[in-house]
Write an enzyme that holds these catalytic residues in place. Structure first.
Site, PDB file in Angstrom:
ATOM      1  N   ASN A   6      46.143  47.645  38.797  1.00 29.02           N
ATOM      2  CA  ASN A   6      46.298  48.307  40.103  1.00 29.02           C
ATOM      3  C   ASN A   6      47.785  48.627  40.304  1.00 29.02           C
ATOM      4  O   ASN A   6      48.611  47.721  40.430  1.00 29.02           O
ATOM      5  CB  ASN A   6      45.810  47.357  41.186  1.00 29.02           C
ATOM      6  CG  ASN A   6      45.475  48.013  42.500  1.00 29.02           C
ATOM      7  OD1 ASN A   6      45.020  47.337  43.411  1.00 29.02           O
ATOM      8  ND2 ASN A   6      45.668  49.312  42.637  1.00 29.02           N
ATOM      9  N   CYS A  67      45.563  44.489  50.816  1.00 36.43           N
ATOM     10  CA  CYS A  67      45.591  44.822  49.384  1.00 36.43           C
ATOM     11  C   CYS A  67      45.878  43.541  48.623  1.00 36.43           C
ATOM     12  O   CYS A  67      47.019  43.070  48.593  1.00 36.43           O
ATOM     13  CB  CYS A  67      46.647  45.888  49.092  1.00 36.43           C
ATOM     14  SG  CYS A  67      46.799  46.273  47.323  1.00 36.43           S
ATOM     15  N   GLY A  68      44.855  42.968  48.020  1.00 30.98           N
ATOM     16  CA  GLY A  68      45.022  41.682  47.352  1.00 30.98           C
ATOM     17  C   GLY A  68      45.906  41.755  46.125  1.00 30.98           C
ATOM     18  O   GLY A  68      46.765  40.890  45.900  1.00 30.98           O
ATOM     19  N   ASN A  69      45.723  42.787  45.289  1.00 26.31           N
ATOM     20  CA  ASN A  69      46.563  42.912  44.096  1.00 26.31           C
ATOM     21  C   ASN A  69      48.012  43.156  44.485  1.00 26.31           C
ATOM     22  O   ASN A  69      48.941  42.624  43.867  1.00 26.31           O
ATOM     23  CB  ASN A  69      46.050  44.059  43.212  1.00 26.31           C
ATOM     24  CG  ASN A  69      44.742  43.713  42.529  1.00 26.31           C
ATOM     25  OD1 ASN A  69      44.519  42.575  42.151  1.00 26.31           O
ATOM     26  ND2 ASN A  69      43.879  44.705  42.384  1.00 26.31           N
ATOM     27  N   ASN A 149      39.717  45.882  55.303  1.00 24.69           N
ATOM     28  CA  ASN A 149      39.429  47.295  55.098  1.00 24.69           C
ATOM     29  C   ASN A 149      37.950  47.423  54.729  1.00 24.69           C
ATOM     30  O   ASN A 149      37.336  46.485  54.215  1.00 24.69           O
ATOM     31  CB  ASN A 149      40.351  47.900  54.029  1.00 24.69           C
ATOM     32  CG  ASN A 149      40.406  47.066  52.761  1.00 24.69           C
ATOM     33  OD1 ASN A 149      39.666  46.106  52.590  1.00 24.69           O
ATOM     34  ND2 ASN A 149      41.294  47.423  51.851  1.00 24.69           N
ATOM     35  N   ARG A 201      39.685  54.116  48.891  1.00 22.32           N
ATOM     36  CA  ARG A 201      39.952  54.958  50.058  1.00 22.32           C
ATOM     37  C   ARG A 201      41.414  55.414  50.068  1.00 22.32           C
ATOM     38  O   ARG A 201      42.327  54.608  50.005  1.00 22.32           O
ATOM     39  CB  ARG A 201      39.639  54.157  51.331  1.00 22.32           C
ATOM     40  CG  ARG A 201      39.918  54.856  52.637  1.00 22.32           C
ATOM     41  CD  ARG A 201      39.675  53.935  53.822  1.00 22.32           C
ATOM     42  NE  ARG A 201      40.613  52.810  53.848  1.00 22.32           N
ATOM     43  CZ  ARG A 201      40.800  52.025  54.899  1.00 22.32           C
ATOM     44  NH1 ARG A 201      40.095  52.208  56.009  1.00 22.32           N
ATOM     45  NH2 ARG A 201      41.666  51.025  54.851  1.00 22.32           N
ATOM     46  N   CYS A 209      40.997  46.882  42.194  1.00 24.52           N
ATOM     47  CA  CYS A 209      41.123  46.795  43.652  1.00 24.52           C
ATOM     48  C   CYS A 209      40.731  45.384  44.052  1.00 24.52           C
ATOM     49  O   CYS A 209      39.565  44.985  43.920  1.00 24.52           O
ATOM     50  CB  CYS A 209      40.230  47.816  44.342  1.00 24.52           C
ATOM     51  SG  CYS A 209      40.263  47.712  46.163  1.00 24.52           S
ATOM     52  N   GLY A 210      41.710  44.614  44.535  1.00 17.75           N
ATOM     53  CA  GLY A 210      41.468  43.213  44.843  1.00 17.75           C
ATOM     54  C   GLY A 210      40.506  43.000  45.994  1.00 17.75           C
ATOM     55  O   GLY A 210      39.628  42.141  45.927  1.00 17.75           O
TER      56      GLY A 210
END
Length: 270
Positions: A6, A67-69, A149, A201, A209-210
Site C-alpha cells: 500500500n 488507514c491502517g497500513n 470508513n 475509495r 488496504c488495511g
C-alpha cells in the site's frame, strides 16, 4: 513508504500550523515519483500523550478517517526518531494505539467495527448489514462494515472471476453509499486464511488496504466463514487481523521505507 504494498506518502508538517488543500494532495499524487494510495499528513498532537495527529488524503484529494497500513508507516517513521515501541496516534475517527512487534512490523489497535446502517453509513435502513443485495455484476450480497470508513465486502469463489478495475467505480459510487465505499472481493481459503482484492475509495485498485482487511475479517467472522483471527493475503502482502473479545480489531503487518526527500515549490506550481 509502503505497508504490504500500500503506497504511503508521509508528510511531516508538525510545527507548521497548516494542512494541504485538496488540490495540494492531488498535485503530490501527480508529481513524478510521488504517486501514492494515501497521503498521511502529520500535525502536532491534539491531546496529552499523543505522538501526532494524522490527516489522511486519498489521491483525488478527498479525506479518509482511517488507514491502517498508513498508520503503521507513520509509527515506523516516528519510532525511528524517538526509539519508542508504543505510540499513540490520532485521526478524526479517534485515537489509535500502535505497538512495534519487530524491526519492520507493527500492530495497530483499529478500534471496534461499526455495523449499524447509519454508522457505515448506508443511504437507508437494511434488514441485515451483513447481507445487502446490490444486484450488480452477478455479485452475491455484500457485507457492509465501517472501520472509520465504509466498506462493502463480497465473498466470492474466486477473486479472479471478476474484473474489479471495471466494476469498482460503479460499486464505489452506488447510491446506497452516501460517502462512497471501499469495495472488496474476498475468497475464503480456510478458517484462518482469506485472499482479498480491493478497489479503494478515492484511489482505485490497490496492492493492499488495511481497513479493508479488518472489515473483511469482521464480515467473515460474522457470517461464520472464519474464526476471529485470520491471515488476509492481498496482492502486496499479508496482514494478520484479529477481532478480540473486547470488540477491538488489531491488525499486524509490515512496513518498508522507500525514500525520503524534501518537497519543492515546483510540485505545486500548476
Amino acid at each position: 513508504m509502503n505497508g504490504a504494498g500500500n503506497e504511503i506518502l508521509v508528510l511531516d508538517l508538525r510545527g507548521a500550523g497548516f494542512l494541504p488543500a485538496a488540490e495540494d494532495a492531488q498535485a503530490l499524487a501527480r508529481a513524478p515519483g510521488l504517486a501514492y494510495d494515501q497521503l498521511m499528513v502529520l500535525s502536532d498532537p491534539q491531546a496529552p500523550g499523543q505522538d501526532a495527529f494524522m490527516t489522511i488524503y486519498n489521491q483525488d484529494g478527498s479525506l479518509s478517517a482511517s488507514c491502517g497500513n498508513g498508520t503503521r508507516c507513520v509509527a515506523h517513521y516516528l519510532a525511528a526518531r524517538s526509539g519508542a515501541h508504543n505510540l499513540q496516534l490520532a485521526t478524526s475517527a479517534g485515537p489509535l494505539a500502535v505497538r512495534r512487534e519487530g524491526p519492520l512490523s507493527y500492530s495497530v489497535d483499529m478500534g471496534p467495527p461499526r455495523l449499524g446502517w447509519r454508522d457505515i453509513p448506508l443511504a437507508h435502513e437494511v434488514a441485515d448489514t451483513g447481507a445487502v443485495e446490490l444486484e450488480k455484476f452477478g455479485l452475491p450480497a455484500a457485507s457492509c462494515v465501517s472501520m472509520g470508513n465504509p466498506h462493502a465486502i463480497f465473498f466470492v469463489p474466486s477473486i479472479e472471476a471478476y474484473d474489479l478495475a471495471a466494476i469498482g467505480p460503479a460499486l464505489e459510487h452506488d447510491p446506497l453509499f452516501p460517502q462512497r465505499a471501499n469495495i472488496s472481493l474476498a475468497q475464503v481459503l480456510s478458517r484462518d486464511a482469506i485472499r482479498l482484492k480491493v478497489w479503494e475509495r478515492g484511489t482505485g485498485l490497490t496492492l493492499a488496504c488495511g481497513t479493508a482487511a479488518c472489515a473483511t475479517l469482521v464480515a467473515a467472522a460474522r457470517a461464520g466463514l472464519t474464526e476471529r483471527r485470520a491471515t488476509i493475503s492481498l496482492p502486496g502482502g499479508d496482514l494478520v487481523v484479529e477481532w478480540r473479545a473486547d470488540d477491538h480489531i488489531v491488525m499486524t503487518g509490515p512496513v518498508e521505507v522507500e525514500f525520503s526527500r524534501r518537497l519543492t515549490p515546483e510540485i505545486f506550481a500548476t
